[in-house]
Write a protein that holds these residues in place. Structure first.
Motif, PDB file in Angstrom:
ATOM      1  N   TYR A   1       0.841   3.130   9.293  1.00 29.06           N
ATOM      2  CA  TYR A   1      -0.088   3.567  10.326  1.00 29.06           C
ATOM      3  C   TYR A   1       0.527   3.282  11.688  1.00 29.06           C
TER       4      TYR A   1
ATOM      5  N   GLU B   1       1.185   6.998   2.902  1.00 29.49           N
ATOM      6  CA  GLU B   1       0.288   5.871   2.629  1.00 29.49           C
ATOM      7  C   GLU B   1       1.031   4.551   2.839  1.00 29.49           C
TER       8      GLU B   1
ATOM      9  N   ARG C   1      -0.837  11.398   7.249  1.00 28.07           N
ATOM     10  CA  ARG C   1      -1.665  11.361   6.042  1.00 28.07           C
ATOM     11  C   ARG C   1      -0.816  11.345   4.769  1.00 28.07           C
TER      12      ARG C   1
ATOM     13  N   GLU D   1       0.806  -1.220   0.000  1.00 27.88           N
ATOM     14  CA  GLU D   1       0.000   0.000   0.000  1.00 27.88           C
ATOM     15  C   GLU D   1       0.843   1.275   0.000  1.00 27.88           C
TER      16      GLU D   1
ATOM     17  N   LYS E   1       2.601   4.301  -1.406  1.00 26.52           N
ATOM     18  CA  LYS E   1       2.464   5.057  -2.654  1.00 26.52           C
ATOM     19  C   LYS E   1       2.983   6.479  -2.467  1.00 26.52           C
TER      20      LYS E   1
ATOM     21  N   ASN F   1      -9.502   1.971  -1.751  1.00 31.10           N
ATOM     22  CA  ASN F   1      -8.782   1.632  -0.523  1.00 31.10           C
ATOM     23  C   ASN F   1      -9.122   2.545   0.650  1.00 31.10           C
ATOM     24  N   ARG F   2     -10.317   3.159   0.573  1.00 28.82           N
ATOM     25  CA  ARG F   2     -10.758   4.028   1.662  1.00 28.82           C
ATOM     26  C   ARG F   2     -11.648   3.235   2.615  1.00 28.82           C
TER      27      ARG F   2
END
Length: 650
Positions: free
Chosen positions: A136, A133, A130, A75, A77, A205-206
């Motif tokens: 987390y 990407e 934010r 994920e 990017k 992917n939200r």
């Protein structure tokens, strides 16, 4: 009928298979959650580990928040690598290495990129998350030590490795697990239960909400709190007394088998194994071949027990009927036992059981041992009878306590001597050094302490354990099961009187504490080692065992101080001080306390360390910040294989 049977079976089997597939794919969609499904994101909620208290309710170990940066390689990017690395204060090479490691684990599943950020680091990263990407933050809890002692008891927590993940499906990459000490022994109780949330994602992917309205979500359950049997103040005091010394202290409550103190020296501050520097600090401790602070001498170090073992020699002699309280042996500073061999002793004149104990007469107990072995006219059978008596005290094997490390010690049998003397010819005089705790006999400090607890109980013991209470649960019943020795209860009172007289007339008369009736035994084991191929005499080990009060024992204790000299010099005073501290919570023998606190054996260890340097053994360079956290700071060497002489002093 047969023509119909086979088609019928095929139709039935096919129907069942179709129904099962329909159920799994249409009705039961739980398997979707176990697959690497791009449309479902799994979030874990990690519970706090259970708190750890001492026997009196004092909080020892709590928790503090920690934040891990997780990564899902697939994920990632449009990442500004330079900004990302500067924010986290890592190099581009480190970044590449961590990403490659994450890809090896799984390109689709999350794994830890950077562990254990503090609050300031987390806040700085959270402001710009934010922009990154594929990354987390996962919140976890780390240990927060309320004390700077007891590291060997607590153990520590660390990230699981691949082997542990494969072995136990509960764990995922980045999860924490207890290692060593009670953190490992009671991992399943302390860790709690992870909560999990399944988040639905759209084609961009939200996140768009909970999967199936939270049907499969679970909440985290905090780990159970536990109370240890340790007395925190006694543990702290024991570690203070062992500063600049090497060895172990184990104290047990005789009536329950609860461990009151478990001291190893040198030790370290448990707080240095928390946070982002944990791995570095652990490596420094692990490779410190001088202090060896991770080596728990109370549980792992096997020593010749020396004169305290005479207690068992006397009890076995009484049980086997080869002596009674009045049996007398003459001592002339030792005795000859054939072929020019002589066992030295500091005693002189007639000795019976009582003064044999308080004078620690080698002659008395050597003669008793030889009578025991000669009783059966078969040394092999006799040694096995003797060995069985010794083992009934819990010696010569793993004790079954609730800590993950330990050693058997050694109690020789006829097989031992058949191996040593394959051509035979051995007899009681060959192995007489067993009588005084030398020879092939080896014990750990916790075994010595349990031996004294058994004597204090006049013939029974409970398996030593460090757990006292688990919130909402019962402790394992094996810790409340009584173990009876092979020695009749009637033989213990005269031996206990002899141990009491050690403090009245014998080798510990200078260590009395007014108002406390202590029973004890000094020990001084001679200590030889081969250094550069040469058998070298080193300073003796100081040993002491005791229990108190005599009438209703509440504490049994064993102390071993390596290279400490006579038993009454260092180990004995420590025993008196620890007993008074536990029973009175204050010290009246301040003269002993001052002497022990000011006693340093660094010079002894430095001398031995110099010998080791000649053998090409070096210590890993220390980080000064970590060295300051090692208690005590010493220059002691790595343990050598030791060849023991067959004599001792007391």
């Amino acid at each position: 009928m047969r023509k119909v049977l086979l088609p019928s079976l095929i139709i039935i089997a096919a129907s069942l298979l179709v129904m099962r597939i329909f159920f799994l794919q249409i009705i039961d969609d739980s398997f979707k959650l176990k697959s690497e499904n791009n449309a479902i994101k799994v979030k874990y909620d990690y519970p706090e580990r259970g708190y750890i208290y001492d026997r009196n309710g004092k909080l020892l170990v709590a928790n503090q928040p920690s934040y891990d940066i997780m990564v899902i390689p697939r994920e990632i990017k449009n990442l500004d690598t330079l900004e990302f690395c500067q924010l986290l204060n890592i190099t581009k090479e480190d970044f590449i290495k961590k990403i490659e490691k994450a890809k090896v684990y799984s390109p689709r599943l999350p794994s830890v990129f950077l562990a254990q950020l503090n609050k300031a680091e987390f806040a700085a990263f959270q402001e710009k998350i934010r922009k990154f990407e594929g990354f987390y933050v996962q919140k976890r809890s780390l240990r927060d030590y309320e004390v700077d002692y007891g590291a060997n008891i607590f153990g520590f927590i660390t990230q699981v490795n691949e082997r542990q993940i494969k072995k136990n499906p509960y764990y995922n990459s980045g999860d924490l697990i207890g290692r060593q000490g009670v953190e490992e022994s009671y991992e399943e109780i302390l860790r709690g239960i992870k909560g999990v949330k399944y988040i639905q994602k759209d084609k961009y992917n939200r996140e768009i909400g909970s999967y199936k309205e939270g049907k499969y979500d679970t909440i985290a359950v905090q780990g159970e709190d536990i109370n240890l049997s340790i007395d925190a103040e006694l543990q702290k005091y024991g570690e203070q007394l062992m500063i600049n010394k090497r060895g172990g202290i184990v104290a047990i409550e005789p009536k329950t088998g609860e461990i009151l103190a478990l001291v190893t020296a040198p030790s370290y501050d448990p707080g240095i194994l928390v946070g982002r520097q944990r791995s570095k600090n652990y490596t420094l401790l692990y490779y410190d071949s001088i202090a060896k602070p991770l080596y728990d001498r109370g549980l792992l170090a096997e020593y010749p027990p020396g004169s305290p073992f005479k207690i068992l020699t006397g009890l076995i002699g009484l049980q086997e009927g080869v002596i009674d309280e009045k049996t007398t042996f003459m001592c002339h500073h030792g005795f000859s036992y054939g072929r020019g061999r002589f066992m030295k002793c500091h005693g002189f004149g007639p000795h019976q059981l009582n003064n044999g104990i308080y004078n620690s007469c080698n002659t008395y107990f050597a003669q008793t041992y030889m009578l025991t072995i000669n009783k059966y006219n078969n040394p092999g059978k006799a040694v096995d009878v003797w060995s069985d008596h010794v083992k009934s005290f819990g010696l010569g094997n793993f004790m079954g306590y609730d800590l993950p490390t330990g050693r058997r010690g050694n109690v020789p049998t006829s097989k031992t001597y058949k191996r040593i003397y394959p051509n035979g010819g051995w007899r009681s005089t060959t192995i007489v050094s067993n009588a005084i705790g030398q020879g092939e006999v080896l014990m750990t400090p916790i075994q010595l302490a349990n031996m004294m607890a058994t004597v204090a109980n006049q013939g029974y013991y409970y398996t030593p354990h460090i757990i006292k209470k688990i919130e909402g649960k019962k402790i394992d019943e094996k810790y409340t099961t009584k173990h009876q020795t092979s020695i009749d209860k009637k033989y213990f009172p005269p031996v206990i009187q002899g141990l009491f007289d050690v403090y009245n007339y014998g080798t510990a008369s200078s260590l009395r504490v007014d108002g406390i009736n202590i029973c004890g035994k000094t020990g001084t084991a001679e200590n030889y080692a081969k250094i550069d191929g040469v058998r070298t005499k080193l300073k003796d080990h100081s040993i002491f065992v005791a229990f108190a009060p005599k009438e209703n024992p509440k504490i049994a204790i064993a102390i071993m101080v390596e290279n400490g000299g006579f038993g009454a010099t260092i180990a004995g005073p420590i025993a008196s001080l620890m007993i008074e501290q536990y029973l009175r919570k204050r010290i009246t023998r301040t003269d002993l306390e001052t002497r022990i606190l000011n006693t340093s054996l660094k010079a002894q260890y430095a001398k031995l360390g110099g010998m080791e340097a000649g053998a090409g053994i070096e210590s890993t360079p220390k980080d000064p910040k970590i060295e300051a956290k090692i208690k005590p700071v010493t220059t002691e060497p790595a343990p050598k294989k030791t060849t023991i002489d067959s004599t001792q002093q007391n």
